[in-house]
Design a protein around this motif. Structure first.
Motif, mmCIF file in Angstrom:
data_model
loop_
_atom_site.group_PDB
_atom_site.id
_atom_site.type_symbol
_atom_site.label_atom_id
_atom_site.label_comp_id
_atom_site.label_asym_id
_atom_site.label_seq_id
_atom_site.Cartn_x
_atom_site.Cartn_y
_atom_site.Cartn_z
ATOM 1 N N MET A 19 0.836 -1.187 0.000
ATOM 2 C CA MET A 19 0.000 0.000 0.000
ATOM 3 C C MET A 19 0.879 1.248 0.000
ATOM 4 S SD MET A 19 -3.400 -0.966 2.243
ATOM 5 C CE MET A 19 -3.424 0.610 2.918
ATOM 6 N N ASN A 20 0.341 2.299 -0.601
ATOM 7 C CA ASN A 20 1.076 3.544 -0.664
ATOM 8 C C ASN A 20 0.765 4.385 0.573
ATOM 9 O OD1 ASN A 20 1.241 6.559 -1.465
ATOM 10 N ND2 ASN A 20 2.564 5.478 -2.899
ATOM 11 N N PRO A 21 1.784 4.841 1.307
ATOM 12 C CA PRO A 21 1.521 5.577 2.552
ATOM 13 C C PRO A 21 0.803 6.912 2.339
ATOM 14 C CG PRO A 21 3.880 5.541 2.043
ATOM 15 C CD PRO A 21 3.212 4.609 1.081
ATOM 16 N N ILE A 22 1.070 7.590 1.230
ATOM 17 C CA ILE A 22 0.393 8.869 0.978
ATOM 18 C C ILE A 22 -1.093 8.637 0.751
ATOM 19 C CG2 ILE A 22 0.187 10.817 -0.627
ATOM 20 C CD1 ILE A 22 3.218 10.642 -1.048
ATOM 21 N N LEU A 23 -1.436 7.615 -0.054
ATOM 22 C CA LEU A 23 -2.852 7.306 -0.293
ATOM 23 C C LEU A 23 -3.529 6.827 0.980
ATOM 24 C CD1 LEU A 23 -2.916 5.582 -3.799
ATOM 25 C CD2 LEU A 23 -3.345 7.969 -3.211
ATOM 26 N N THR A 24 -2.834 6.026 1.765
ATOM 27 C CA THR A 24 -3.401 5.544 3.028
ATOM 28 C C THR A 24 -3.719 6.717 3.948
ATOM 29 O OG1 THR A 24 -2.190 3.468 2.820
ATOM 30 C CG2 THR A 24 -2.994 4.043 5.015
ATOM 31 N N GLU A 25 -2.794 7.693 4.009
ATOM 32 C CA GLU A 25 -3.031 8.883 4.831
ATOM 33 C C GLU A 25 -4.215 9.694 4.321
ATOM 34 O OE1 GLU A 25 -0.585 12.916 5.835
ATOM 35 O OE2 GLU A 25 0.556 11.047 5.830
ATOM 36 N N LEU A 26 -4.443 9.683 2.994
ATOM 37 C CA LEU A 26 -5.581 10.396 2.422
ATOM 38 C C LEU A 26 -6.901 9.642 2.613
ATOM 39 C CD1 LEU A 26 -4.058 11.677 -0.943
ATOM 40 C CD2 LEU A 26 -4.745 13.069 1.033
ATOM 41 N N GLY A 27 -6.837 8.403 3.088
ATOM 42 C CA GLY A 27 -8.054 7.637 3.326
ATOM 43 C C GLY A 27 -8.440 6.702 2.192
ATOM 44 N N VAL A 28 -7.519 6.432 1.267
ATOM 45 C CA VAL A 28 -7.792 5.491 0.175
ATOM 46 C C VAL A 28 -7.600 4.078 0.720
ATOM 47 C CG1 VAL A 28 -7.194 4.773 -2.159
ATOM 48 C CG2 VAL A 28 -6.999 7.188 -1.514
ATOM 49 N N SER A 29 -8.654 3.283 0.671
ATOM 50 C CA SER A 29 -8.630 1.954 1.277
ATOM 51 C C SER A 29 -7.673 1.011 0.558
ATOM 52 C CB SER A 29 -10.035 1.348 1.270
ATOM 53 O OG SER A 29 -10.406 1.033 -0.069
ATOM 54 N N GLU A 30 -7.316 -0.045 1.236
ATOM 55 C CA GLU A 30 -6.470 -1.085 0.644
ATOM 56 C C GLU A 30 -7.158 -1.697 -0.574
ATOM 57 O OE1 GLU A 30 -4.282 -5.259 1.973
ATOM 58 O OE2 GLU A 30 -5.190 -3.969 3.501
ATOM 59 N N GLU A 31 -8.480 -1.878 -0.493
ATOM 60 C CA GLU A 31 -9.246 -2.433 -1.610
ATOM 61 C C GLU A 31 -9.105 -1.568 -2.866
ATOM 62 O OE1 GLU A 31 -13.939 -3.315 -2.730
ATOM 63 O OE2 GLU A 31 -13.404 -1.621 -1.437
ATOM 64 N N LEU A 32 -9.236 -0.244 -2.700
ATOM 65 C CA LEU A 32 -9.153 0.644 -3.854
ATOM 66 C C LEU A 32 -7.723 0.783 -4.369
ATOM 67 C CD1 LEU A 32 -11.758 3.429 -3.060
ATOM 68 C CD2 LEU A 32 -12.031 1.274 -4.277
ATOM 69 N N GLN A 33 -6.748 0.759 -3.490
ATOM 70 C CA GLN A 33 -5.365 0.784 -3.945
ATOM 71 C C GLN A 33 -5.056 -0.470 -4.765
ATOM 72 O OE1 GLN A 33 -2.244 2.220 -1.302
ATOM 73 N NE2 GLN A 33 -3.811 3.068 0.074
ATOM 74 N N ALA A 34 -5.612 -1.605 -4.360
ATOM 75 C CA ALA A 34 -5.432 -2.844 -5.132
ATOM 76 C C ALA A 34 -6.168 -2.759 -6.470
ATOM 77 C CB ALA A 34 -5.924 -4.041 -4.326
ATOM 78 N N PHE A 35 -7.377 -2.189 -6.470
ATOM 79 C CA PHE A 35 -8.146 -2.043 -7.702
ATOM 80 C C PHE A 35 -7.378 -1.212 -8.726
ATOM 81 C CE2 PHE A 35 -11.051 0.561 -10.260
ATOM 82 C CZ PHE A 35 -11.783 -0.425 -10.911
ATOM 83 N N PHE A 36 -6.792 -0.106 -8.277
ATOM 84 C CA PHE A 36 -6.038 0.767 -9.176
ATOM 85 C C PHE A 36 -4.591 0.307 -9.372
ATOM 86 C CE2 PHE A 36 -9.438 3.793 -7.950
ATOM 87 C CZ PHE A 36 -9.846 4.176 -9.212
ATOM 88 N N GLN A 37 -4.206 -0.769 -8.677
ATOM 89 C CA GLN A 37 -2.854 -1.335 -8.766
ATOM 90 C C GLN A 37 -1.786 -0.281 -8.473
ATOM 91 O OE1 GLN A 37 -2.619 -3.299 -12.593
ATOM 92 N NE2 GLN A 37 -4.198 -4.761 -12.043
ATOM 93 N N VAL A 38 -1.986 0.419 -7.366
ATOM 94 C CA VAL A 38 -1.092 1.510 -6.990
ATOM 95 C C VAL A 38 0.026 0.983 -6.099
ATOM 96 C CG1 VAL A 38 -0.902 3.710 -5.800
ATOM 97 C CG2 VAL A 38 -2.948 3.188 -7.106
ATOM 98 N N THR A 39 1.251 1.265 -6.501
ATOM 99 C CA THR A 39 2.406 1.040 -5.631
ATOM 100 C C THR A 39 3.082 2.390 -5.394
ATOM 101 O OG1 THR A 39 3.698 0.426 -7.576
ATOM 102 C CG2 THR A 39 2.781 -1.376 -6.249
ATOM 103 N N ASP A 40 3.517 3.013 -6.476
ATOM 104 C CA ASP A 40 4.022 4.376 -6.352
ATOM 105 C C ASP A 40 3.003 5.305 -7.011
ATOM 106 O OD1 ASP A 40 4.334 3.941 -9.057
ATOM 107 O OD2 ASP A 40 6.511 4.056 -9.038
#
Length: 197
Positions: free
Chosen positions: A1-22
């Motif tokens: 998970m990306n720490p910046i997105l996590t801090e913004l409230g983007v869930s693990e599910e959505l980070q996986a959906f968008f395949q976000v690493t960086d």
């Protein structure tokens, strides 16, 4: 998970959906980059695409980060995110992009998510017209915007301009929905504001 997105409230599910690493998003030869204090979105003829090819709805935005912010803030609207695809076009709609979307995603439901400002409303018009295979030219003639198509033109006031007003003026029914944040120019601005609270 990306720490910046996590801090913004983007869930693990959505980070996986968008395949976000960086937070570098590829538009072919161009990239969008996002960090804590910057956001660079390219003006490009290429696209960023995420989601399922067998989608029923395509959400078109100006940036990958806007797509992530929109879905984060509107997750309740979509019980099955596997039926969604997202396309980011960059800072300027390009005819080649619209032609590609039109040819490959024509029978899908389209949702436009551009800014809650004049440029966002102009992008709504340009993209919706392009998806309907209509060329439009937009001219600023303060306090009006002159919109020209192949066989007609109208001058519409900037304050009242919207995709709906454009469609009524030109007799078009695209069936395309638009979503705008209420208190912010973009969903990303809203997400950043919510993350600071």
């Amino acid at each position: 998970m990306n720490p910046i997105l996590t801090e913004l409230g983007v869930s693990e599910e959505l980070q996986a959906f968008f395949q976000v690493t960086d937070l570098v998003f590829s538009y072919g030869q161009d990239t969008e980059c996002f960090g804590e204090n910057f956001h660079r979105v390219p003006a490009t003829s290429n696209l960023w695409v995420a989601g399922n090819d067998l989608t029923t709805e395509v959400v078109i935005t100006h940036s990958a980060m806007e797509a992530i912010a929109y879905l984060t803030l509107n997750r309740h609207r979509y019980p099955r995110i596997d039926t969604l695809s997202f396309i980011a076009i960059g800072n300027l709609p390009h005819e080649g992009q619209l032609q590609w979307i039109r040819s490959g995603w024509l029978k899908k439901k389209h949702t436009l998510v551009f800014g809650n400002n004049l440029l966002g409303r102009l992008a709504d018009i340009k993209v919706a017209a392009g998806l309907a295979d209509r060329q439009v030219r937009l001219y600023w003639n303060s306090p009006h915007i002159r919109i020209e198509t192949e066989n007609s033109h109208h001058e519409l006031t900037m304050d009242n301009l919207s995709l709906n007003v454009f469609e009524k003026a030109f007799g078009i029914r695209s069936g395309i929905r638009t979503y705008k944040p209420i208190k912010f120019d973009t969903f990303l601005d809203q997400l950043k504001h919510n993350g600071k609270q």
